[in-house]
Scaffold this motif. Sequence first.
Motif, mmCIF file in Angstrom:
data_model
loop_
_atom_site.group_PDB
_atom_site.id
_atom_site.type_symbol
_atom_site.label_atom_id
_atom_site.label_comp_id
_atom_site.label_asym_id
_atom_site.label_seq_id
_atom_site.Cartn_x
_atom_site.Cartn_y
_atom_site.Cartn_z
ATOM 1 N N GLN A 54 -4.052 4.015 -9.107
ATOM 2 C CA GLN A 54 -5.125 4.353 -8.161
ATOM 3 C C GLN A 54 -6.018 3.138 -7.906
ATOM 4 N N ARG A 55 -6.385 2.443 -8.972
ATOM 5 C CA ARG A 55 -7.217 1.239 -8.822
ATOM 6 C C ARG A 55 -6.499 0.176 -8.003
ATOM 7 N N LYS A 56 -5.220 -0.009 -8.306
ATOM 8 C CA LYS A 56 -4.438 -1.000 -7.565
ATOM 9 C C LYS A 56 -4.370 -0.625 -6.081
ATOM 10 N N LEU A 57 -4.209 0.643 -5.776
ATOM 11 C CA LEU A 57 -4.168 1.099 -4.387
ATOM 12 C C LEU A 57 -5.478 0.792 -3.669
ATOM 13 N N ARG A 58 -6.602 1.036 -4.330
ATOM 14 C CA ARG A 58 -7.903 0.730 -3.715
ATOM 15 C C ARG A 58 -8.053 -0.767 -3.445
ATOM 16 N N VAL A 59 -7.629 -1.585 -4.379
ATOM 17 C CA VAL A 59 -7.734 -3.036 -4.209
ATOM 18 C C VAL A 59 -6.812 -3.501 -3.077
ATOM 19 N N THR A 108 2.659 1.608 -3.415
ATOM 20 C CA THR A 108 1.713 2.027 -4.451
ATOM 21 C C THR A 108 1.249 3.463 -4.228
ATOM 22 N N ALA A 109 1.037 3.851 -2.974
ATOM 23 C CA ALA A 109 0.634 5.236 -2.674
ATOM 24 C C ALA A 109 1.721 6.210 -3.122
ATOM 25 N N GLN A 116 -5.894 -1.754 -0.500
ATOM 26 C CA GLN A 116 -6.518 -1.325 0.755
ATOM 27 C C GLN A 116 -7.669 -2.253 1.137
ATOM 28 N N SER A 117 -8.395 -2.746 0.138
ATOM 29 C CA SER A 117 -9.494 -3.669 0.448
ATOM 30 C C SER A 117 -8.957 -5.016 0.936
ATOM 31 N N LYS A 147 -4.244 6.293 -13.284
ATOM 32 C CA LYS A 147 -5.543 5.659 -13.001
ATOM 33 C C LYS A 147 -5.365 4.186 -12.618
ATOM 34 N N ILE A 164 0.850 -1.200 0.000
ATOM 35 C CA ILE A 164 0.000 0.000 0.000
ATOM 36 C C ILE A 164 0.882 1.246 0.000
#
Length: 137
Positions: free
Chosen positions: A103-108, A75-76, A110-111, A100, A72
């Motif tokens: 950003q998607r990879k960061l959200r995934v 990627t951030a 984090q999930s 973009k 995380i």
Amino acid sequence: MAVQFECGDFLLFQAHLKKMRDLDDKIIYVLNTSIPTESFKGQLNASDKCTDLYDQLNSTYDSRNKIIKNCIAVTANRVKELKTKKDSDADDITVYKDFKSEQRKLRVLQSELNVEDIIKERTMKIFYEKCRTFIKQ
């Protein structure tokens, strides 16, 4: 389990996580094969088995959390770098697409922390159901 992970390839990252979650996936089998039934209680020390399994589970949880949090952070930082590039050259479509995508990879990623919580909760529930009479808390 100090494994160095490459955070750039998300599919590879997921494959490593899946492998690390193997113990959680097979917790019922592991418990059934390591905790003795009434007729075999004298031959195995169930308390030691449960304690060892508990330590092993916590070690894997710590390792996975560190790995996920590290990716995380990596990627951030990549998102910040790409945002700076995107802001300085708004016409560069490649930078925009990379931004973009990161950003998607960061959200995934984090999930994945939420997924870890769910896996841990499920596994520990099963663990305590089987080992509660053998461990001292």
